[in-house]
Structure formats: structure tokens, C-alpha cells
Design a protein around this motif. Structure first.
Motif, PDB file in Angstrom:
ATOM      1  N   VAL A 244       1.186  -0.986  -0.245  1.00 17.87           N
ATOM      2  CA  VAL A 244       0.500  -0.180  -0.381  1.00 17.87           C
ATOM      3  C   VAL A 244       0.999   0.864  -0.102  1.00 17.87           C
ATOM      4  N   HIS A 245       0.514   2.590  -0.774  1.00 17.83           N
ATOM      5  CA  HIS A 245       1.444   3.347  -0.666  1.00 17.83           C
ATOM      6  C   HIS A 245       0.957   4.356   0.403  1.00 17.83           C
ATOM      7  N   LEU A 246       1.635   4.070   1.455  1.00 20.03           N
ATOM      8  CA  LEU A 246       1.974   4.436   2.825  1.00 20.03           C
ATOM      9  C   LEU A 246       3.567   5.509   2.938  1.00 20.03           C
ATOM     10  N   MET A 247       3.537   6.566   2.703  1.00 21.00           N
ATOM     11  CA  MET A 247       5.089   6.891   3.243  1.00 21.00           C
ATOM     12  C   MET A 247       4.981   8.318   4.545  1.00 21.00           C
ATOM     13  N   THR A 248       6.035   7.212   5.169  1.00 19.98           N
ATOM     14  CA  THR A 248       5.799   7.545   6.734  1.00 19.98           C
ATOM     15  C   THR A 248       6.564   8.870   6.711  1.00 19.98           C
ATOM     16  N   SER A 249       7.912   8.998   6.511  1.00 22.25           N
ATOM     17  CA  SER A 249       9.495   9.650   6.398  1.00 22.25           C
ATOM     18  C   SER A 249       9.940   9.404   5.307  1.00 22.25           C
ATOM     19  N   CYS A 250      11.369  10.151   5.136  1.00 25.26           N
ATOM     20  CA  CYS A 250      12.281  10.304   3.870  1.00 25.26           C
ATOM     21  C   CYS A 250      13.135   8.995   3.347  1.00 25.26           C
ATOM     22  N   CYS A 251      12.483   7.438   4.244  1.00 30.44           N
ATOM     23  CA  CYS A 251      12.839   6.268   3.808  1.00 30.44           C
ATOM     24  C   CYS A 251      12.268   6.585   2.720  1.00 30.44           C
ATOM     25  N   GLY A 252      10.985   7.075   2.002  1.00 32.13           N
ATOM     26  CA  GLY A 252      10.283   6.312   1.038  1.00 32.13           C
ATOM     27  C   GLY A 252      11.028   7.249  -0.103  1.00 32.13           C
ATOM     28  N   VAL A 253      11.768   7.655  -0.175  1.00 28.88           N
ATOM     29  CA  VAL A 253      12.260   8.490  -1.289  1.00 28.88           C
ATOM     30  C   VAL A 253      12.869   7.068  -2.320  1.00 28.88           C
ATOM     31  N   GLU A 254      13.880   5.888  -1.441  1.00 29.05           N
ATOM     32  CA  GLU A 254      14.339   4.866  -1.746  1.00 29.05           C
ATOM     33  C   GLU A 254      13.515   3.417  -1.902  1.00 29.05           C
ATOM     34  N   LEU A 255      11.655   4.013  -1.300  1.00 31.01           N
ATOM     35  CA  LEU A 255      11.341   3.126  -1.568  1.00 31.01           C
ATOM     36  C   LEU A 255      10.464   3.698  -3.239  1.00 31.01           C
ATOM     37  N   GLY A 256      10.244   4.582  -3.282  1.00 32.02           N
ATOM     38  CA  GLY A 256      10.137   4.540  -5.008  1.00 32.02           C
ATOM     39  C   GLY A 256      11.163   4.615  -5.540  1.00 32.02           C
ATOM     40  N   ALA A 257      12.401   4.844  -5.389  1.00 30.45           N
ATOM     41  CA  ALA A 257      13.427   4.383  -6.313  1.00 30.45           C
ATOM     42  C   ALA A 257      13.420   3.590  -6.900  1.00 30.45           C
ATOM     43  N   ALA A 258      13.410   2.047  -6.012  1.00 31.89           N
ATOM     44  CA  ALA A 258      13.044   0.913  -5.743  1.00 31.89           C
ATOM     45  C   ALA A 258      12.199   0.520  -6.932  1.00 31.89           C
ATOM     46  N   TYR A 259      11.067   0.934  -6.770  1.00 33.09           N
ATOM     47  CA  TYR A 259      10.342   0.436  -7.704  1.00 33.09           C
ATOM     48  C   TYR A 259      10.110   1.014  -9.099  1.00 33.09           C
ATOM     49  N   ALA A 260      11.549   1.796  -9.153  1.00 33.29           N
ATOM     50  CA  ALA A 260      11.577   2.802 -10.695  1.00 33.29           C
ATOM     51  C   ALA A 260      12.130   2.099 -11.676  1.00 33.29           C
ATOM     52  N   PRO A 261      12.221   2.268 -12.794  1.00 30.98           N
ATOM     53  CA  PRO A 261      12.409   1.344 -13.701  1.00 30.98           C
ATOM     54  C   PRO A 261      14.145   0.727 -13.815  1.00 30.98           C
ATOM     55  N   ARG A 262      15.045   1.758 -12.979  1.00 32.40           N
ATOM     56  CA  ARG A 262      16.014   1.063 -12.213  1.00 32.40           C
ATOM     57  C   ARG A 262      16.205  -0.016 -11.829  1.00 32.40           C
ATOM     58  N   PHE A 263      15.037  -0.452 -10.559  1.00 32.90           N
ATOM     59  CA  PHE A 263      15.689  -1.982  -9.182  1.00 32.90           C
ATOM     60  C   PHE A 263      14.513  -2.365 -10.127  1.00 32.90           C
ATOM     61  N   ASP A 264      13.716  -2.344 -10.199  1.00 35.99           N
ATOM     62  CA  ASP A 264      11.868  -2.747 -10.522  1.00 35.99           C
ATOM     63  C   ASP A 264      11.109  -3.827 -10.099  1.00 35.99           C
ATOM     64  N   LEU A 265      11.204  -3.487  -8.512  1.00 28.40           N
ATOM     65  CA  LEU A 265      11.040  -4.528  -7.374  1.00 28.40           C
ATOM     66  C   LEU A 265       9.153  -5.073  -8.450  1.00 28.40           C
ATOM     67  N   GLU A 266       8.807  -4.248  -8.968  1.00 33.41           N
ATOM     68  CA  GLU A 266       7.354  -5.004  -9.362  1.00 33.41           C
ATOM     69  C   GLU A 266       7.616  -6.731 -10.481  1.00 33.41           C
ATOM     70  N   ARG A 267       8.948  -6.393 -10.937  1.00 36.95           N
ATOM     71  CA  ARG A 267       9.808  -7.918 -11.799  1.00 36.95           C
ATOM     72  C   ARG A 267       9.853  -9.048 -10.303  1.00 36.95           C
ATOM     73  N   TYR A 268       9.603  -9.237  -9.010  1.00 40.53           N
ATOM     74  CA  TYR A 268       9.633 -10.230  -8.191  1.00 40.53           C
ATOM     75  C   TYR A 268       7.658 -10.512  -7.775  1.00 40.53           C
ATOM     76  N   GLY A 269       6.446  -9.206  -8.553  1.00 42.26           N
ATOM     77  CA  GLY A 269       5.443  -9.737  -8.347  1.00 42.26           C
ATOM     78  C   GLY A 269       4.827  -9.104  -7.402  1.00 42.26           C
ATOM     79  N   SER A 270       5.631  -7.765  -7.359  1.00 40.43           N
ATOM     80  CA  SER A 270       5.338  -6.647  -5.867  1.00 40.43           C
ATOM     81  C   SER A 270       5.090  -5.390  -6.862  1.00 40.43           C
ATOM     82  N   LEU A 271       3.673  -5.022  -6.517  1.00 41.20           N
ATOM     83  CA  LEU A 271       2.870  -3.997  -7.273  1.00 41.20           C
ATOM     84  C   LEU A 271       2.247  -3.267  -6.258  1.00 41.20           C
ATOM     85  N   PRO A 272       2.741  -1.461  -6.519  1.00 41.37           N
ATOM     86  CA  PRO A 272       2.497  -1.337  -5.665  1.00 41.37           C
ATOM     87  C   PRO A 272       0.994  -0.472  -5.812  1.00 41.37           C
ATOM     88  N   PHE A 273      -0.216  -0.325  -4.524  1.00 41.95           N
ATOM     89  CA  PHE A 273      -1.273   0.260  -4.598  1.00 41.95           C
ATOM     90  C   PHE A 273      -1.635   1.463  -3.589  1.00 41.95           C
TER      91      PHE A 273
END
Ligand code: SF4
Length: 188
Positions: free
Chosen positions: A43-72
């Protein structure tokens, strides 16, 4: 009847027992574990600055969606909550309400030093630990953890889901969602 089993007694009870027996065995067991492990929707719930790294993790370079994880966005369509850093008292209430609305079986990742033990704000009057609010499955240390660490946490969670098997709670959920119908056979 030849070569078969005859169940006597309460038909509904027997049907439930047979259903449990079937679900706890291959291949249905493998399918349930596979579906749980590869449908981790945070679920999209950003509580603090670590959320920036989460954004990067789901962006094209790291692309966590390939592991079956899709933010909603909607909690009711998600089964994973990632506490992204500092959890203030105000956001702790939001995180708890969000977690309660999520679909079962649900999982929690605490990301960053602040979510684990308060981090920089360990002695603040206003910061709570993630595990004081919701049950945490995986902890990711760091300030902030890199996207690769989040990817590793997702893979570890998948391994844990696959190795834990089907819990009693999972069985109850499957039973609740399956409609058991009694078929009356016409007697000749
Ligand atoms: S762990 Fe570091 S990056 Fe993450 S919320 Fe705390 S201060 Fe921010």
C-alpha cells in the motif's frame, strides 16, 4: 460402491474435512503458496524520508515489479505494508487503520533505523517503533536502506511465505471464500 470411499455422518463437516485435506496437499498447496508469495502488493503509505528509496526501488532501474510486487493505493487491494522510516504517533494510528483494512494474509516490512528502533529520533516523545503498532515480518536496517536492500527484503519475505506453508488462518480464509454447495442426487 466399489473402489471408493463412503463418508457417513454430517455432510457439511465431512466436506470441510475433505476440503482441508485437499488444500494441504500438492498441487493445491504449492499453488496457494506461489500465489501468496508472488502477489505482494504494498500500500502507498509514506511515513518519512525512507520513502524516497522505496520510490527508487519501484522505478525502472531496480524495478521490484519483476518480483511480483506492485504498489497500490487502496488498502483493501493490498497485502503488504512497508513502514518507510520514522513513525510518529499521529502516523502510527494511520498505519494501524490501514493495516486493519488490508486483505489477508498480510505482511509488514519495517524499513530503516527509525522504523526499527527510532533511529535518529530514538529519544523523541513523538516517535514509536513499527512493531509497537503492527506485527513486523521483516526488518531492513540502514539510514536510509538502499533499494537493493528492499529488493532483498521482498525476496526474503517470499521465501518465508513459501516455507511457512498454509496456516490455519489461510485455511479459514479459503473456506470462507469457497462456496460449498450440496448437490442432491435424484433417486430413481
Ligand atoms: S532511517 Fe534515516 S532516512 Fe529513514 S526515516 Fe529515519 S532518518 Fe530518514
Amino acid at each position: 460402491m466399489e473402489g471408493g470411499l463412503v463418508f457417513i455422518g454430517d455432510l457439511d463437516l465431512t466436506t470441510r474435512k475433505v476440503l482441508r485435506w485437499l488444500i494441504e496437499r500438492k498441487p493445491i498447496k504449492d499453488i496457494v503458496e506461489w500465489a501468496n508469495a508472488f502477489s505482494l502488493w504494498p500500500v502507498h503509505l509514506m511515513t518519512s524520508c525512507c520513502g524516497v528509496e522505496l520510490g527508487a526501488a519501484y522505478a525502472p532501474r531496480f524495478d521490484l515489479e519483476r518480483y511480483g510486487s506492485l504498489p497500490f493505493v487502496s488498502p483493501r487491494q493490498t497485502n503488504l505494508i512497508i513502514i518507510e522510516g520514522t513513525l510518529t504517533r499521529k502516523m502510527a494510528r494511520v498505519a494501524r487503520i490501514t493495516w486493519e483494512q488490508m486483505a489477508d494474509p498480510k505482511f509488514v516490512i519495517a524499513m530503516g533505523a527509525c522504523a526499527i528502533d527510532g533511529g535518529l529520533f530514538w529519544n523523541s516523545y513523538n516517535v514509536v517503533r513499527a512493531n509497537e503498532v503492527i506485527p513486523v515480518d521483516i526488518y531492513i536496517p540502514g539510514c536510509p536502506p538502499r533499494p537493493e536492500a528492499l529488493a532483498r527484503a521482498i525476496l526474503m519475505l517470499q521465501q518465508r511465505i513459501k516455507s511457512r506453508g498454509i496456516t490455519r488462518h489461510d485455511l479459514e480464509l479459503i473456506e470462507k471464500n469457497l462456496k460449498i454447495e450440496r448437490v442432491e442426487l435424484a433417486r430413481e
